[in-house]
Design an enzyme around this catalytic site. Sequence first.
Site, PDB file in Angstrom:
ATOM      1  N   LYS A 170       5.298   1.933 -12.736  1.00 30.96           N
ATOM      2  CA  LYS A 170       4.416   2.389 -11.657  1.00 30.96           C
ATOM      3  C   LYS A 170       4.998   3.691 -11.135  1.00 30.96           C
ATOM      4  O   LYS A 170       5.960   3.692 -10.374  1.00 30.96           O
ATOM      5  CB  LYS A 170       4.371   1.329 -10.547  1.00 30.96           C
ATOM      6  CG  LYS A 170       3.093   1.247  -9.777  1.00 30.96           C
ATOM      7  CD  LYS A 170       2.774   2.345  -8.817  1.00 30.96           C
ATOM      8  CE  LYS A 170       3.492   2.631  -7.579  1.00 30.96           C
ATOM      9  NZ  LYS A 170       3.179   3.989  -7.089  1.00 30.96           N
ATOM     10  N   GLY A 223      13.711   4.597  -4.823  1.00 33.55           N
ATOM     11  CA  GLY A 223      12.885   5.182  -3.765  1.00 33.55           C
ATOM     12  C   GLY A 223      13.596   5.093  -2.435  1.00 33.55           C
ATOM     13  O   GLY A 223      14.823   4.941  -2.373  1.00 33.55           O
ATOM     14  N   THR A 227      11.346   1.401   1.759  1.00 35.18           N
ATOM     15  CA  THR A 227      10.517   0.753   0.728  1.00 35.18           C
ATOM     16  C   THR A 227      11.343  -0.297  -0.013  1.00 35.18           C
ATOM     17  O   THR A 227      10.842  -1.369  -0.351  1.00 35.18           O
ATOM     18  CB  THR A 227       9.958   1.791  -0.278  1.00 35.18           C
ATOM     19  OG1 THR A 227       9.601   2.976   0.409  1.00 35.18           O
ATOM     20  CG2 THR A 227       8.749   1.254  -1.022  1.00 35.18           C
ATOM     21  N   GLY A 228      12.622   0.020  -0.236  1.00 33.99           N
ATOM     22  CA  GLY A 228      13.515  -0.934  -0.913  1.00 33.99           C
ATOM     23  C   GLY A 228      13.586  -2.266  -0.173  1.00 33.99           C
ATOM     24  O   GLY A 228      13.650  -3.332  -0.794  1.00 33.99           O
ATOM     25  N   GLU A 245      17.813   1.399  -6.236  1.00 32.89           N
ATOM     26  CA  GLU A 245      18.460   2.714  -6.091  1.00 32.89           C
ATOM     27  C   GLU A 245      17.755   3.405  -4.930  1.00 32.89           C
ATOM     28  O   GLU A 245      16.603   3.821  -5.068  1.00 32.89           O
ATOM     29  CB  GLU A 245      18.284   3.546  -7.370  1.00 32.89           C
ATOM     30  CG  GLU A 245      18.948   2.960  -8.600  1.00 32.89           C
ATOM     31  CD  GLU A 245      20.439   3.178  -8.641  1.00 32.89           C
ATOM     32  OE1 GLU A 245      21.027   3.609  -7.622  1.00 32.89           O
ATOM     33  OE2 GLU A 245      21.030   2.908  -9.690  1.00 32.89           O
ATOM     34  N   CYS A 279      18.465  12.292  -4.616  1.00 35.49           N
ATOM     35  CA  CYS A 279      19.100  11.217  -3.846  1.00 35.49           C
ATOM     36  C   CYS A 279      20.558  11.570  -3.579  1.00 35.49           C
ATOM     37  O   CYS A 279      21.093  11.257  -2.530  1.00 35.49           O
ATOM     38  CB  CYS A 279      18.971   9.899  -4.589  1.00 35.49           C
ATOM     39  SG  CYS A 279      19.497  10.004  -6.301  1.00 35.49           S
ATOM     40  N   GLU A 380      18.533  10.517   6.201  1.00 36.37           N
ATOM     41  CA  GLU A 380      18.483  11.279   4.955  1.00 36.37           C
ATOM     42  C   GLU A 380      17.584  12.507   5.138  1.00 36.37           C
ATOM     43  O   GLU A 380      16.416  12.370   5.495  1.00 36.37           O
ATOM     44  CB  GLU A 380      17.925  10.402   3.825  1.00 36.37           C
ATOM     45  CG  GLU A 380      17.847  11.155   2.505  1.00 36.37           C
ATOM     46  CD  GLU A 380      17.331  10.300   1.349  1.00 36.37           C
ATOM     47  OE1 GLU A 380      16.385   9.526   1.550  1.00 36.37           O
ATOM     48  OE2 GLU A 380      17.894  10.429   0.248  1.00 36.37           O
TER      49      GLU A 380
HETATM   50  P1  NAD Z   1       9.134   5.882  -1.827  1.00 34.20           P
HETATM   51  O1  NAD Z   1       9.983   4.734  -1.420  1.00 34.20           O
HETATM   52  O2  NAD Z   1       8.173   6.413  -0.847  1.00 34.20           O
HETATM   53  O3  NAD Z   1       8.272   5.506  -3.126  1.00 34.20           O
HETATM   54  C1  NAD Z   1       8.869   5.041  -4.321  1.00 34.20           C
HETATM   55  C2  NAD Z   1       7.855   4.227  -5.098  1.00 34.20           C
HETATM   56  O4  NAD Z   1       7.592   3.007  -4.412  1.00 34.20           O
HETATM   57  C3  NAD Z   1       6.504   4.909  -5.291  1.00 34.20           C
HETATM   58  O5  NAD Z   1       6.074   4.715  -6.627  1.00 34.20           O
HETATM   59  C4  NAD Z   1       5.621   4.165  -4.317  1.00 34.20           C
HETATM   60  O6  NAD Z   1       4.252   4.181  -4.684  1.00 34.20           O
HETATM   61  C5  NAD Z   1       6.195   2.766  -4.411  1.00 34.20           C
HETATM   62  N1  NAD Z   1       5.861   1.866  -3.311  1.00 34.20           N
HETATM   63  C6  NAD Z   1       5.582   2.191  -2.022  1.00 34.20           C
HETATM   64  N2  NAD Z   1       5.292   1.073  -1.319  1.00 34.20           N
HETATM   65  C7  NAD Z   1       5.406   0.026  -2.156  1.00 34.20           C
HETATM   66  C8  NAD Z   1       5.227  -1.390  -2.013  1.00 34.20           C
HETATM   67  N3  NAD Z   1       4.882  -1.945  -0.848  1.00 34.20           N
HETATM   68  N4  NAD Z   1       5.429  -2.169  -3.090  1.00 34.20           N
HETATM   69  C9  NAD Z   1       5.796  -1.639  -4.274  1.00 34.20           C
HETATM   70  N5  NAD Z   1       5.951  -0.309  -4.489  1.00 34.20           N
HETATM   71  C10 NAD Z   1       5.773   0.523  -3.430  1.00 34.20           C
HETATM   72  O7  NAD Z   1      10.171   6.998  -2.337  1.00 34.20           O
HETATM   73  P2  NAD Z   1       9.846   8.529  -2.747  1.00 34.20           P
HETATM   74  O8  NAD Z   1       9.493   9.269  -1.491  1.00 34.20           O
HETATM   75  O9  NAD Z   1       8.929   8.564  -3.908  1.00 34.20           O
HETATM   76  O10 NAD Z   1      11.282   9.010  -3.280  1.00 34.20           O
HETATM   77  C11 NAD Z   1      12.253   9.610  -2.495  1.00 34.20           C
HETATM   78  C12 NAD Z   1      13.343   8.628  -2.126  1.00 34.20           C
HETATM   79  O11 NAD Z   1      13.930   8.089  -3.310  1.00 34.20           O
HETATM   80  C13 NAD Z   1      14.508   9.222  -1.355  1.00 34.20           C
HETATM   81  O12 NAD Z   1      14.881   8.352  -0.319  1.00 34.20           O
HETATM   82  C14 NAD Z   1      15.613   9.318  -2.386  1.00 34.20           C
HETATM   83  O13 NAD Z   1      16.920   9.351  -1.873  1.00 34.20           O
HETATM   84  C15 NAD Z   1      15.346   8.110  -3.184  1.00 34.20           C
HETATM   85  N6  NAD Z   1      15.959   8.229  -4.511  1.00 34.20           N
HETATM   86  C16 NAD Z   1      17.042   7.440  -4.823  1.00 34.20           C
HETATM   87  C17 NAD Z   1      17.654   7.559  -6.064  1.00 34.20           C
HETATM   88  C18 NAD Z   1      18.824   6.691  -6.437  1.00 34.20           C
HETATM   89  O14 NAD Z   1      19.131   6.617  -7.610  1.00 34.20           O
HETATM   90  N7  NAD Z   1      19.479   6.025  -5.499  1.00 34.20           N
HETATM   91  C19 NAD Z   1      17.178   8.500  -6.981  1.00 34.20           C
HETATM   92  C20 NAD Z   1      16.083   9.292  -6.626  1.00 34.20           C
HETATM   93  C21 NAD Z   1      15.476   9.134  -5.382  1.00 34.20           C
END
Ligand code: NAD
Length: 488
Positions: A170, A223, A227-228, A245, A279, A380
């Site tokens: 996704k 993400g 959201t996590g 992550e 990230c 962040e």
């Molecule tokens: P986000 O959490 O907004 O979205 C990530 C994904 O989750 C998207 O595909 C989104 O559609 C999905 N999502 C949203 N709500 C959901 C739900 N209720 N159920 C299931 N899926 C859902 O993150 P973003 O804005 O796309 O990415 C940026 C973030 O990612 C930053 O915080 C960054 O630090 C983090 N990140 C972490 C790493 C790592 O390896 N630790 C790497 C890259 C980015």
Amino acid sequence: MKMLIEGQPADAQGSDVIPVANPATGETVDSVPKGTREDARRAIDAAAAAFKVWSEKPSIERSRVLFKIAEVVRSNVEGLATTLTLEQGKPLGESRGEINSFANTCEYYAGLIGRERGAQTPFSTGEGFFIVMKRPLGVVGAILPWNFPVSLMGWKVAPGLAAGNTFVVKPASTTPMTDIMVAGLMVKAGLTPGAVNVVTGPGAVVGEELLDNPKVAKIAFTGETVTGKRIMEGSAKHIKRLTLELGGSDPMIVCDDADLALAVEGAAWGRFRNCGQSCTSVKRLFLFEAIADEFVKAFAEKVKTIKIGNGMDKGTHMGPVHTEEQREKVESMVDDAENRGAKELVKGGRPDGAGLEKGNYLSPTVLTDVGYDAQIAREECFGPALPIFVVKDLEEAIERANDTSFGLGSSVWTKDMERAYHAAERMQAGTTWVNSPPIARAEVPFGGFKQSGFGRELGIEGLDHYYETKSVQVLEYGKGKKWAFPIS
Ligand code: NAD
């Protein structure tokens, strides 16, 4: 562009679409179907059927397919990188690097699989032995962010497929296209159709179906931390395996004995690559008092040379922020810091200039005299703004660096290796880079401490997270029965 289910381009059940915008121009690049729960179920069923085929293949065959995928993806690097830049905004050179890193990850796991060793271990009591088996999990839901859509898909599908699992991916709704193209190439390279499906659509719909559906054994999520937390909650119903992550607020510490020219380059690379949207971007910079003035002067000069522009243009160092919403968040963090007394060493703001009017551009901002209570110090900051703090020594730097709920990356810059190890042991982060900007490598496990997540991607550990560990206990015939019922 259509989704990919069972190796075929697929429409969604309804006719709704999600437009994909170019962050550099605001123009629509293309659109993808707005997938529904029913579409996600279709893809999950396809992945479950493919699991029966893919997981039964000998590891040497899975390895060959992964090597072939790497080759096919590399040979399509220009087309893939162009699409990635158009939908994500990063400069073309960075996009090429990301596509190649996907291929590297496939090659790493293609080389690893089939080379693991097991052991038969006697029981301590002598009447038999045990074997530890590794079994694939089944269908994995890979939920991706927009900042590194392709390499982070690789961190999941490469080890997962090597171990025999299958996937429903996704992607983020703003960066779905390159992932769909890569998944299509994977099928062309010989992957069992249905072993990697891509379903586009809102997280609250397609993502939630992956969490709810009992046929999905694991969620591999990258993400935001918020959201996590929802992913954890949603996965609890079926006790799904999880790799999370999440966000980071990585500290970079520059000691008084560091190679300052190198550290200046490292800070610029670490903060402004991908427009500060990594990230593990350097998000807080700690300078020893003794070198602070010299560093700050050289760093300001370096930052002023960063050329902002459309990622498609040759010579662009930094593209636009990915979305308008993201740009406003960064601006509000800078405003908050300034309201609390911070000073702009390098003045950011929205740049003007031909071709920059319609994109989400933001010039690099460097802040000094930042209070530790400012949002930019505590949360962040996902964009091109960097707060600088001055500390008296390593102990103070480490204490300040650890004073956050995040724990993803960190770095220390010093010529004294004893000092570096001391810092690495004490910094509460999944990775500490020594004299290096944050570069992920396929062979090095990657992941977070604290609210930056758990589980590991990459390295041997990354493979292990795609297996169940199964123990087989064998009582050897003729060695005497050591159990009886009733128990006396
Ligand atoms: P986000 O959490 O907004 O979205 C990530 C994904 O989750 C998207 O595909 C989104 O559609 C999905 N999502 C949203 N709500 C959901 C739900 N209720 N159920 C299931 N899926 C859902 O993150 P973003 O804005 O796309 O990415 C940026 C973030 O990612 C930053 O915080 C960054 O630090 C983090 N990140 C972490 C790493 C790592 O390896 N630790 C790497 C890259 C980015």
